[in-house]
Design an enzyme around this catalytic site. Sequence first.
Site, PDB file in Angstrom:
ATOM      1  N   HIS A 118       0.835  -1.202   0.000  1.00 17.04           N
ATOM      2  CA  HIS A 118       0.000   0.000   0.000  1.00 17.04           C
ATOM      3  C   HIS A 118       0.867   1.248   0.000  1.00 17.04           C
ATOM      4  CE1 HIS A 118      -3.622  -2.341   0.800  1.00 17.04           C
ATOM      5  NE2 HIS A 118      -2.876  -3.061   1.615  1.00 17.04           N
ATOM      6  N   ALA A 170      12.837 -20.006  10.315  1.00 15.22           N
ATOM      7  CA  ALA A 170      11.521 -19.703  10.870  1.00 15.22           C
ATOM      8  C   ALA A 170      11.478 -18.292  11.437  1.00 15.22           C
ATOM      9  CB  ALA A 170      11.182 -20.719  11.956  1.00 15.22           C
ATOM     10  N   ARG A 194      14.341  -8.325   1.165  1.00 15.77           N
ATOM     11  CA  ARG A 194      15.299  -8.167   0.059  1.00 15.77           C
ATOM     12  C   ARG A 194      15.526  -9.524  -0.599  1.00 15.77           C
ATOM     13  NH1 ARG A 194      17.723  -5.721   4.332  1.00 15.77           N
ATOM     14  NH2 ARG A 194      17.760  -3.457   4.252  1.00 15.77           N
TER      15      ARG A 194
END
Length: 196
Positions: A114, A159, A165
């Site tokens: 957004h 995990a 990136r």
Amino acid sequence: MGVLENIVPGELYDANYDPDLLKIRKETKIKLHEYNTLSPADENKKSQVIRELLGSCTDNFIIEPPFYCDYGSNIYIGDNFYANHNLVILDGAKVVIGDNVFIAPNVGIYTAGHPIDVERRLQGLEYAMPVTIGDNVWIGGGVSIIPGVNIGKNSVIAAGSVVIRDIPENVVAAGNPCKVIRKITEKDSTTTNYRK
């Protein structure tokens, strides 16, 4: 599904109020509800429903329910794919997953983002960037992968990581933000004791 093809990666579009996108997402939710509530004994029906949803897949894959996505048609999975429970893929853009990829529970793959400024965000605008996961990748539980990320082949994402990136091939990466911890070496193929 021409309206999805009109979404240009990285450019804003009306995700919240466009009637065509709303219709497609509703149809997807109906199929997902069916898939997620089918009996584990009904393998043929589960396979049929998920195949109708995905952009492409082979004969050899498992997606454990519950599974959630926005459209499904932007998801392309390779051979010998396994996803554990609670996989979420927001597929406003393409998500391409290679062969022999294992995904642990509670993983989120997000192509959607957004605007930072509130005015455009409140207009329902968002953008989508593709995500690519190479062959032989293992993604640990609770990992989040954000828009535009590429994960190189043979890599392991620990995990709880937040992948913001690109991650190169043949590495172990972990953390928030996710960073390369080390290269995968020949020693890893002979390890038999995984206790800390």
